[in-house]
Design a protein around this motif. Structure first.
Motif, PDB file in Angstrom:
ATOM      1  N   GLY A   9     -92.088 -17.251 -40.327  1.00  0.00           N
ATOM      2  CA  GLY A   9     -91.218 -16.755 -39.280  1.00  0.00           C
ATOM      3  C   GLY A   9     -90.767 -17.822 -38.301  1.00  0.00           C
ATOM      4  O   GLY A   9     -91.203 -18.975 -38.333  1.00  0.00           O
ATOM      5  N   GLU A  10     -89.868 -17.415 -37.417  1.00  0.00           N
ATOM      6  CA  GLU A  10     -89.410 -18.271 -36.332  1.00  0.00           C
ATOM      7  C   GLU A  10     -90.450 -18.346 -35.217  1.00  0.00           C
ATOM      8  O   GLU A  10     -90.495 -19.312 -34.458  1.00  0.00           O
ATOM      9  N   GLU A  11     -91.251 -17.302 -35.115  1.00  0.00           N
ATOM     10  CA  GLU A  11     -92.215 -17.166 -34.016  1.00  0.00           C
ATOM     11  C   GLU A  11     -93.574 -17.716 -34.426  1.00  0.00           C
ATOM     12  O   GLU A  11     -94.147 -17.286 -35.423  1.00  0.00           O
ATOM     13  N   PRO A  12     -94.122 -18.681 -33.675  1.00  0.00           N
ATOM     14  CA  PRO A  12     -95.486 -19.124 -33.985  1.00  0.00           C
ATOM     15  C   PRO A  12     -96.471 -17.976 -33.801  1.00  0.00           C
ATOM     16  O   PRO A  12     -96.356 -17.177 -32.876  1.00  0.00           O
ATOM     17  N   THR A  13     -97.437 -17.900 -34.704  1.00  0.00           N
ATOM     18  CA  THR A  13     -98.465 -16.861 -34.613  1.00  0.00           C
ATOM     19  C   THR A  13     -99.832 -17.529 -34.563  1.00  0.00           C
ATOM     20  O   THR A  13    -100.076 -18.537 -35.241  1.00  0.00           O
ATOM     21  N   LEU A  14    -100.723 -16.987 -33.760  1.00  0.00           N
ATOM     22  CA  LEU A  14    -102.081 -17.509 -33.671  1.00  0.00           C
ATOM     23  C   LEU A  14    -102.881 -16.999 -34.866  1.00  0.00           C
ATOM     24  O   LEU A  14    -102.898 -15.797 -35.145  1.00  0.00           O
ATOM     25  N   LEU A  15    -103.549 -17.892 -35.577  1.00  0.00           N
ATOM     26  CA  LEU A  15    -104.288 -17.481 -36.769  1.00  0.00           C
ATOM     27  C   LEU A  15    -105.318 -16.401 -36.445  1.00  0.00           C
ATOM     28  O   LEU A  15    -105.530 -15.485 -37.243  1.00  0.00           O
ATOM     29  N   GLU A  16    -105.933 -16.481 -35.304  1.00  0.00           N
ATOM     30  CA  GLU A  16    -106.915 -15.472 -34.917  1.00  0.00           C
ATOM     31  C   GLU A  16    -106.296 -14.079 -34.836  1.00  0.00           C
ATOM     32  O   GLU A  16    -106.911 -13.081 -35.210  1.00  0.00           O
ATOM     33  N   ASP A  17    -105.044 -14.015 -34.359  1.00  0.00           N
ATOM     34  CA  ASP A  17    -104.376 -12.725 -34.187  1.00  0.00           C
ATOM     35  C   ASP A  17    -104.018 -12.059 -35.512  1.00  0.00           C
ATOM     36  O   ASP A  17    -103.971 -10.834 -35.598  1.00  0.00           O
ATOM     37  N   VAL A  18    -103.736 -12.853 -36.540  1.00  0.00           N
ATOM     38  CA  VAL A  18    -103.313 -12.258 -37.809  1.00  0.00           C
ATOM     39  C   VAL A  18    -104.434 -12.194 -38.845  1.00  0.00           C
ATOM     40  O   VAL A  18    -104.412 -11.327 -39.727  1.00  0.00           O
ATOM     41  N   LEU A  19    -105.429 -13.084 -38.744  1.00  0.00           N
ATOM     42  CA  LEU A  19    -106.456 -13.164 -39.780  1.00  0.00           C
ATOM     43  C   LEU A  19    -107.817 -12.634 -39.364  1.00  0.00           C
ATOM     44  O   LEU A  19    -108.620 -12.261 -40.224  1.00  0.00           O
ATOM     45  N   ILE A  20    -108.112 -12.593 -38.072  1.00  0.00           N
ATOM     46  CA  ILE A  20    -109.460 -12.295 -37.617  1.00  0.00           C
ATOM     47  C   ILE A  20    -109.551 -10.997 -36.818  1.00  0.00           C
ATOM     48  O   ILE A  20    -110.352 -10.104 -37.126  1.00  0.00           O
ATOM     49  N   LYS A  21    -108.748 -10.878 -35.776  1.00  0.00           N
ATOM     50  CA  LYS A  21    -108.918  -9.820 -34.779  1.00  0.00           C
ATOM     51  C   LYS A  21    -108.606  -8.402 -35.256  1.00  0.00           C
ATOM     52  O   LYS A  21    -109.336  -7.461 -34.917  1.00  0.00           O
ATOM     53  N   PRO A  22    -107.517  -8.154 -35.992  1.00  0.00           N
ATOM     54  CA  PRO A  22    -107.178  -6.752 -36.317  1.00  0.00           C
ATOM     55  C   PRO A  22    -108.277  -6.054 -37.108  1.00  0.00           C
ATOM     56  O   PRO A  22    -108.991  -6.669 -37.913  1.00  0.00           O
ATOM     57  N   LYS A  23    -108.398  -4.754 -36.883  1.00  0.00           N
ATOM     58  CA  LYS A  23    -109.365  -3.939 -37.606  1.00  0.00           C
ATOM     59  C   LYS A  23    -109.159  -4.042 -39.105  1.00  0.00           C
ATOM     60  O   LYS A  23    -110.115  -3.973 -39.888  1.00  0.00           O
ATOM     61  N   HIS A  24    -107.895  -4.192 -39.524  1.00  0.00           N
ATOM     62  CA  HIS A  24    -107.571  -4.266 -40.945  1.00  0.00           C
ATOM     63  C   HIS A  24    -107.147  -5.677 -41.366  1.00  0.00           C
ATOM     64  O   HIS A  24    -106.373  -5.849 -42.304  1.00  0.00           O
ATOM     65  N   PRO A 273     -96.653  -6.689 -26.257  1.00  0.00           N
ATOM     66  CA  PRO A 273     -97.438  -5.575 -25.712  1.00  0.00           C
ATOM     67  C   PRO A 273     -98.201  -4.705 -26.697  1.00  0.00           C
ATOM     68  O   PRO A 273     -99.227  -4.134 -26.325  1.00  0.00           O
ATOM     69  N   ASP A 274     -97.751  -4.552 -27.935  1.00  0.00           N
ATOM     70  CA  ASP A 274     -98.416  -3.628 -28.849  1.00  0.00           C
ATOM     71  C   ASP A 274     -99.741  -4.212 -29.339  1.00  0.00           C
ATOM     72  O   ASP A 274    -100.026  -5.399 -29.161  1.00  0.00           O
ATOM     73  N   HIS A 275    -100.553  -3.371 -29.990  1.00  0.00           N
ATOM     74  CA  HIS A 275    -101.865  -3.798 -30.486  1.00  0.00           C
ATOM     75  C   HIS A 275    -102.004  -3.381 -31.945  1.00  0.00           C
ATOM     76  O   HIS A 275    -101.649  -2.253 -32.294  1.00  0.00           O
ATOM     77  N   PRO A 276    -102.516  -4.255 -32.827  1.00  0.00           N
ATOM     78  CA  PRO A 276    -102.558  -3.928 -34.258  1.00  0.00           C
ATOM     79  C   PRO A 276    -103.421  -2.724 -34.609  1.00  0.00           C
ATOM     80  O   PRO A 276    -103.213  -2.098 -35.645  1.00  0.00           O
ATOM     81  N   ASP A 277    -104.381  -2.373 -33.757  1.00  0.00           N
ATOM     82  CA  ASP A 277    -105.266  -1.254 -34.043  1.00  0.00           C
ATOM     83  C   ASP A 277    -104.818   0.037 -33.378  1.00  0.00           C
ATOM     84  O   ASP A 277    -105.520   1.057 -33.448  1.00  0.00           O
ATOM     85  N   GLY A 278    -103.648   0.014 -32.714  1.00  0.00           N
ATOM     86  CA  GLY A 278    -103.151   1.210 -32.060  1.00  0.00           C
ATOM     87  C   GLY A 278    -103.857   1.527 -30.764  1.00  0.00           C
ATOM     88  O   GLY A 278    -103.821   2.653 -30.278  1.00  0.00           O
ATOM     89  N   LYS A 279    -104.496   0.543 -30.193  1.00  0.00           N
ATOM     90  CA  LYS A 279    -105.167   0.742 -28.914  1.00  0.00           C
ATOM     91  C   LYS A 279    -104.138   0.764 -27.788  1.00  0.00           C
ATOM     92  O   LYS A 279    -102.936   0.751 -28.020  1.00  0.00           O
ATOM     93  N   GLU A 280    -104.642   0.735 -26.556  1.00  0.00           N
ATOM     94  CA  GLU A 280    -103.728   0.731 -25.415  1.00  0.00           C
ATOM     95  C   GLU A 280    -102.827  -0.508 -25.457  1.00  0.00           C
ATOM     96  O   GLU A 280    -103.180  -1.542 -26.019  1.00  0.00           O
ATOM     97  N   SER A 300    -101.326  -7.973 -49.473  1.00  0.00           N
ATOM     98  CA  SER A 300    -101.903  -6.992 -50.393  1.00  0.00           C
ATOM     99  C   SER A 300    -101.980  -5.619 -49.766  1.00  0.00           C
ATOM    100  O   SER A 300    -101.888  -4.607 -50.457  1.00  0.00           O
ATOM    101  N   GLU A 301    -102.192  -5.585 -48.464  1.00  0.00           N
ATOM    102  CA  GLU A 301    -102.202  -4.315 -47.753  1.00  0.00           C
ATOM    103  C   GLU A 301    -101.857  -4.563 -46.294  1.00  0.00           C
ATOM    104  O   GLU A 301    -101.985  -5.686 -45.794  1.00  0.00           O
ATOM    105  N   PRO A 302    -101.394  -3.534 -45.581  1.00  0.00           N
ATOM    106  CA  PRO A 302    -101.045  -3.695 -44.169  1.00  0.00           C
ATOM    107  C   PRO A 302    -102.258  -4.055 -43.320  1.00  0.00           C
ATOM    108  O   PRO A 302    -103.397  -3.777 -43.680  1.00  0.00           O
ATOM    109  N   ASN A 303    -101.984  -4.670 -42.163  1.00  0.00           N
ATOM    110  CA  ASN A 303    -103.075  -4.933 -41.220  1.00  0.00           C
ATOM    111  C   ASN A 303    -102.722  -4.484 -39.807  1.00  0.00           C
ATOM    112  O   ASN A 303    -103.308  -4.953 -38.836  1.00  0.00           O
ATOM    113  N   THR A 304    -101.736  -3.565 -39.693  1.00  0.00           N
ATOM    114  CA  THR A 304    -101.437  -2.936 -38.408  1.00  0.00           C
ATOM    115  C   THR A 304    -101.385  -1.421 -38.604  1.00  0.00           C
ATOM    116  O   THR A 304    -101.185  -0.934 -39.721  1.00  0.00           O
ATOM    117  N   TYR A 305    -101.545  -0.700 -37.502  1.00  0.00           N
ATOM    118  CA  TYR A 305    -101.630   0.761 -37.571  1.00  0.00           C
ATOM    119  C   TYR A 305    -100.291   1.429 -37.830  1.00  0.00           C
ATOM    120  O   TYR A 305    -100.236   2.585 -38.240  1.00  0.00           O
TER     121      TYR A 305
END
Length: 334
Positions: A9-24, A273-280, A300-305
């Motif tokens: 993408g055009e937008e830099p993403t933090l590896l922790e945000d996409v690979l570690i933190k989400p519930k999925h 503002p949104d959260h991958p696990d559907g939290k506040e 292989s499968e989604p990682n957001t709610y």
């Protein structure tokens, strides 16, 4: 089967945000899965198809293996291009045979690294050595796979005979994937540092599939054996383009699951503002969702709610992402 995740993408993403933190997140897909859309799965133990419920669930078991045989992440930072005379943006790759949730080095790396293009892969297979962990690097390119090449050991010698000397010399492990990757890059040519078009990548992939299927067919006919299914979910990138396929060699078998999204990026980025696990909603987010850059995720499968942000890739289809990050889903014609 293995699991994999790709972001460009055009937008830099933090590896922790996409690979570690989400519930999925992918590191939690060792044996927990989240597939929100109705699709067919194929149970290799019972040799039959099964329909999922069509409901997002952590309990549905589409993956009949536990993926603890290795983890790899590859990403581009631009640092190599900045410091080397050839100005080629080659990827950095981290591999380990530990389960990724137990890897403190991985956690530290992901907490402090951002990128505009990343591949991550959970492996299910043997032998369990780091050289067999995906993604595999060929110059500026990365390649990974979910699935299996049928009768690989039986066709391996003839496959090796099709490789260029340079591609053969770039094989360091024993997996079917790395050998297929070498075949792909043989068809792509010996210059793996030049930026090519998405159509050139597509044509090389078509030739690769044709070669694999021809070798398997030749073996089964010569030995009077019933054909076995090859599940070939491949993905390749050079940080500018991305090509993925969801493919099964037998019509009666559904390929491993594969999804894509052009909207999930902000949900996976703590600056928004949104959260991958559907939290506040993240109250401290600093950017509005609509300002997030253009991007594509294939996994292989989604990682957001938000299941509506994800689309199933049809069986035996390409996902083609060009330099402008436009996505085309196209049927594979061999």
């Amino acid at each position: 089967m293995c699991r994999w995740f790709a972001y460009i993408g055009e937008e830099p993403t933090l590896l922790e945000d996409v690979l570690i933190k989400p519930k999925h997140s992918i590191v939690k897909q060792i044996d927990v899965h989240f597939l929100p859309d109705l699709h067919v799965t194929y149970d290799p133990h019972h040799h039959r198809r099964m329909l999922s419920s069509g409901v997002a669930s952590d309990d549905h078991p589409p993956n009949h293996f536990t993926n603890i045989d290795g983890f790899g992440v590859g990403y581009y930072t631009g640092v190599a291009a900045e410091f080397n005379d050839d100005n080629v943006n080659r990827p950095c790759v981290y591999r380990n045979i530990r389960p990724p949730l137990n890897d403190l080095n991985l956690a530290s790396l992901c907490a402090h690294t951002s990128t505009k293009c990343v591949f991550a892969h959970l492996r299910a297979g043997t032998p369990i050595v780091e050289t067999n962990n995906h993604p595999f690097v060929f110059g500026r390119y990365m390649f990974m796979h979910n699935g299996v090449v049928a009768n690989f050991l039986k066709i391996k010698v003839k496959l090796l005979q099709k490789l260029s000397a340079k591609a053969y010399g770039n094989i360091f492990g024993t997996t079917d994937t790395e050998h297929v990757a070498a075949l792909f890059f043989t068809h792509l040519g010996d210059d793996w540092d030049t930026e090519l078009t998405i159509d050139q990548l597509k044509q090389a992939m078509i030739k690769t599939l044709q070669d694999i299927l021809a070798l398997i067919e030749e073996y089964t006919k010569d030995n009077n054996e019933e054909p076995l299914n090859s599940s070939l979910n491949f993905c390749v990138t050079d940080s500018c383009h991305l090509l993925a396929i969801r493919f099964s060699s037998l019509d009666k078998c559904e390929p491993p699951s594969l999804y894509y999204s052009t909207k999930a990026g902000p949900t996976l980025n703590r600056k928004f503002p949104d959260h991958p696990d559907g939290k506040e909603v993240r109250k401290n987010s600093i950017q509005p969702t609509e300002s997030h850059g253009k991007h594509v995720i294939v996994a292989s499968e989604p990682n957001t709610y938000k299941s509506q942000d994800w689309h199933v890739v049809p069986p035996n289809s390409f996902v083609l992402v060009n330099k402008d990050l436009n996505v085309v889903i196209e049927k594979i014609k061999l």
